[in-house]
Design a protein around this motif. Structure first.
Motif, PDB file in Angstrom:
ATOM      1  N   GLY A 159       1.152  -0.906  -0.116  1.00  0.00           N
ATOM      2  CA  GLY A 159       0.414  -0.349   0.022  1.00  0.00           C
ATOM      3  C   GLY A 159       0.684   1.324   0.289  1.00  0.00           C
ATOM      4  O   GLY A 159       2.216   1.271  -0.587  1.00  0.00           O
ATOM      5  N   TRP A 160       0.490   2.716   0.853  1.00  0.00           N
ATOM      6  CA  TRP A 160       1.277   3.562   0.652  1.00  0.00           C
ATOM      7  C   TRP A 160       2.583   3.220   0.989  1.00  0.00           C
ATOM      8  O   TRP A 160       3.181   3.672   0.661  1.00  0.00           O
ATOM      9  CB  TRP A 160       0.244   4.604   1.801  1.00  0.00           C
ATOM     10  CG  TRP A 160      -1.152   5.089   0.869  1.00  0.00           C
ATOM     11  CD1 TRP A 160      -1.639   4.717   0.203  1.00  0.00           C
ATOM     12  CD2 TRP A 160      -1.869   5.739   1.917  1.00  0.00           C
ATOM     13  NE1 TRP A 160      -2.802   5.030   0.509  1.00  0.00           N
ATOM     14  CE2 TRP A 160      -3.038   5.553   1.436  1.00  0.00           C
ATOM     15  CE3 TRP A 160      -1.948   5.973   3.112  1.00  0.00           C
ATOM     16  CZ2 TRP A 160      -4.045   6.228   1.833  1.00  0.00           C
ATOM     17  CZ3 TRP A 160      -2.733   7.110   4.218  1.00  0.00           C
ATOM     18  CH2 TRP A 160      -3.516   6.803   2.640  1.00  0.00           C
ATOM     19  N   ASP A 161       2.891   2.822   1.962  1.00  0.00           N
ATOM     20  CA  ASP A 161       3.968   2.814   2.344  1.00  0.00           C
ATOM     21  C   ASP A 161       5.286   2.635   1.487  1.00  0.00           C
ATOM     22  O   ASP A 161       6.204   2.730   1.505  1.00  0.00           O
ATOM     23  CB  ASP A 161       4.567   1.453   4.002  1.00  0.00           C
ATOM     24  CG  ASP A 161       3.514   0.163   3.874  1.00  0.00           C
ATOM     25  OD1 ASP A 161       2.597  -0.023   2.659  1.00  0.00           O
ATOM     26  OD2 ASP A 161       4.217  -0.708   4.508  1.00  0.00           O
ATOM     27  N   LEU A 165       7.895   4.588  -0.608  1.00  0.00           N
ATOM     28  CA  LEU A 165       9.105   4.217  -0.691  1.00  0.00           C
ATOM     29  C   LEU A 165       9.565   4.244  -2.266  1.00  0.00           C
ATOM     30  O   LEU A 165      10.804   4.510  -2.281  1.00  0.00           O
ATOM     31  CB  LEU A 165       9.565   2.565  -0.181  1.00  0.00           C
ATOM     32  CG  LEU A 165       9.675   3.084   1.741  1.00  0.00           C
ATOM     33  CD1 LEU A 165       9.812   1.597   2.196  1.00  0.00           C
ATOM     34  CD2 LEU A 165      11.018   3.651   1.888  1.00  0.00           C
ATOM     35  N   ASP A 166       8.709   3.908  -2.735  1.00  0.00           N
ATOM     36  CA  ASP A 166       9.507   4.399  -4.065  1.00  0.00           C
ATOM     37  C   ASP A 166       9.372   4.938  -4.941  1.00  0.00           C
ATOM     38  O   ASP A 166       9.874   5.742  -5.400  1.00  0.00           O
ATOM     39  CB  ASP A 166       8.060   2.523  -4.921  1.00  0.00           C
ATOM     40  CG  ASP A 166       8.148   2.905  -6.434  1.00  0.00           C
ATOM     41  OD1 ASP A 166       9.088   1.986  -6.910  1.00  0.00           O
ATOM     42  OD2 ASP A 166       7.280   3.533  -7.529  1.00  0.00           O
ATOM     43  N   ASP A 167       8.348   6.451  -4.855  1.00  0.00           N
ATOM     44  CA  ASP A 167       7.932   7.778  -4.821  1.00  0.00           C
ATOM     45  C   ASP A 167       9.554   8.255  -4.947  1.00  0.00           C
ATOM     46  O   ASP A 167       9.875   8.941  -5.051  1.00  0.00           O
ATOM     47  CB  ASP A 167       6.885   7.702  -4.377  1.00  0.00           C
ATOM     48  CG  ASP A 167       5.268   7.620  -5.517  1.00  0.00           C
ATOM     49  OD1 ASP A 167       6.055   6.908  -6.714  1.00  0.00           O
ATOM     50  OD2 ASP A 167       4.464   7.769  -5.056  1.00  0.00           O
ATOM     51  N   GLN A 320       6.582  -3.951  -0.230  1.00  0.00           N
ATOM     52  CA  GLN A 320       8.223  -3.394  -0.012  1.00  0.00           C
ATOM     53  C   GLN A 320       8.599  -4.523   2.111  1.00  0.00           C
ATOM     54  O   GLN A 320       7.719  -5.012   2.891  1.00  0.00           O
ATOM     55  CB  GLN A 320       8.427  -2.575   1.030  1.00  0.00           C
ATOM     56  CG  GLN A 320       7.495  -1.606   2.049  1.00  0.00           C
ATOM     57  CD  GLN A 320       7.470  -1.909   2.802  1.00  0.00           C
ATOM     58  OE1 GLN A 320       8.964  -2.050   3.495  1.00  0.00           O
ATOM     59  NE2 GLN A 320       6.697  -1.682   4.366  1.00  0.00           N
ATOM     60  N   ILE A 321       9.627  -5.171   1.772  1.00  0.00           N
ATOM     61  CA  ILE A 321       9.539  -5.606   2.619  1.00  0.00           C
ATOM     62  C   ILE A 321      10.959  -5.225   3.155  1.00  0.00           C
ATOM     63  O   ILE A 321      12.353  -5.055   2.392  1.00  0.00           O
ATOM     64  CB  ILE A 321      10.350  -7.167   2.284  1.00  0.00           C
ATOM     65  CG1 ILE A 321       9.286  -7.510   1.914  1.00  0.00           C
ATOM     66  CG2 ILE A 321      10.854  -8.051   3.540  1.00  0.00           C
ATOM     67  CD1 ILE A 321       9.135  -8.841   0.958  1.00  0.00           C
ATOM     68  N   GLY A 322      10.983  -5.119   4.594  1.00  0.00           N
ATOM     69  CA  GLY A 322      12.333  -4.150   5.609  1.00  0.00           C
ATOM     70  C   GLY A 322      12.796  -2.830   4.395  1.00  0.00           C
ATOM     71  O   GLY A 322      14.140  -2.380   4.425  1.00  0.00           O
TER      72      GLY A 322
END
Length: 352
Positions: A159-161, A165-167, A320-322
């Motif tokens: 989701g947003w997290d 992170l990608d943005d 995302q993982i870690g």
């Protein structure tokens, strides 16, 4: 400089290392970290004589280095959350038959440094001073872990997290010159959330998610912060069904930059903090201060402590993982890992 570079000896203890401040300590330096590189590796090696310091860029290089090491007093990851997670999973791959991790620590060289902050790590030079005068047995604290698709981490989510992170990383890649340093800070993270992620979410809306409990025990966090053990048939019970921008889990309270994204993560050993936020992006921005501080309750936020949950989304969402991106998923299983790790406790070390 080769892809993998030994700054000091690769095997220890050597006769010349006995009694030296870094004896028995191995340190992995991420060449790709915010403040990583040869200069920092040399700085660490000079301050901690007798330690093994290795500069690496890829998981394969980490695996090769670990295969050369005898059992250490402690292994430290010098980098950000991604470096610590990479080290942890490299240890997992090479130590499946041992059953327990060695003492692991984090030297904060990354961008967010969530795990290092949660463990009380000070600035790098202070960390090195503390290690130089540390006793043979280092103080530790137990850290639970999240298991996702065979990987271990201290938090993970969809989701947003993951979108932020990608943005944020895309924004960093696009910025050159003096402004890049400011972008590698909490201000860069917030600007990515405000200027890139929030407008996209405002257009497409939050996906629908079903959070299904697959463990044998689960607790809901009441508005007063107390835990309420859920009763009845638990396996297959639906904890949440609705639109949510955040659907994440954590075994560590901090996400990075002091953001207490999982305030109940260490409440019960063997459980992970499962969170779902059903508010929109602008509602989240209006509540950014209490959200950042891990306040409870916050309108639209739901919390549980669980051992195993499955999240099913109405459309593919980033995972995302870690803190590292792992593609897009519609279904993800999150578990409280059976293994835990003894992490170097910087707060206790400062008190010795």
């Amino acid at each position: 400089m080769g892809a993998t570079e030994a700054i000091t000896i690769s095997r220890w203890p050597a006769p010349s290392a006995e009694g030296m401040p870094g004896s028995g300590i191995a340190i992995l330096v991420n060449a790709n970290a915010k403040r990583g590189g040869r200069r920092v590796a040399v700085q660490i090696a000079r301050r901690l004589g007798g330690a093994t310091v290795r500069l690496t860029k890829t998981p394969g290089e980490i695996d090769a280095w670990l295969q050369m090491l005898p059992k250490p007093r402690a292994i430290l990851a010098a980098g950000g959350d991604g470096t610590a997670v990479a080290l942890l999973n490299a240890l997992l791959r090479g130590m499946l038959d041992i059953g327990a991790f060695p003492t692991v620590g984090v030297l904060p060289l990354g961008t967010g440094n969530g795990w290092a902050n949660a463990l009380g790590a000070p600035k790098l030079h202070t960390c090195l001073d503390l290690l130089a005068r540390a006793p043979p047995t280092l103080p530790t604290r137990r850290s639970g872990l999240v298991e996702v698709e065979g990987m271990l981490a201290h938090f993970a989510g969809a989701g947003w997290d993951a979108m932020i992170l990608d943005d944020y990383k895309r924004q960093l890649d696009a910025i050159k010159g003096p402004g890049r340093h400011l972008s590698k800070s909490v201000y860069g993270y917030l600007s990515a959330a405000l200027l890139r992620t929030a407008p996209k979410v405002a257009v497409v809306g939050n996906p629908r998610v079903v959070i299904e409990n697959l463990g044998d025990e689960v607790f809901a966090v009441a508005p007063d912060g107390k835990l309420q053990r859920l009763s009845g048939p638990l396996r297959g019970a639906i904890l949440f069904s609705g639109h949510a921008g955040i659907a994440s889990v954590g075994a560590c309270p901090e996400f990075g930059y002091g953001f207490r994204a999982f305030p109940f993560a260490e409440r019960l050993p063997g459980f992970i903090n499962v969170r779902a936020y059903e508010g929109g992006p602008f509602a989240a921005l209006a509540s950014v201060v209490p959200l950042w501080r891990g306040a409870h309750p916050v309108a639209g936020m739901h919390d549980w402590l669980a051992r195993h949950v499955r999240m099913t989304f109405s459309c593919p969402v980033p995972l995302q993982i870690g803190g590292d991106a792992h593609g897009w998923r519609r279904v993800v299983d999150f578990r409280a890992a059976k293994k835990c790790v003894q992490m170097l406790d910087w707060r206790r070390l400062r008190c010795l």
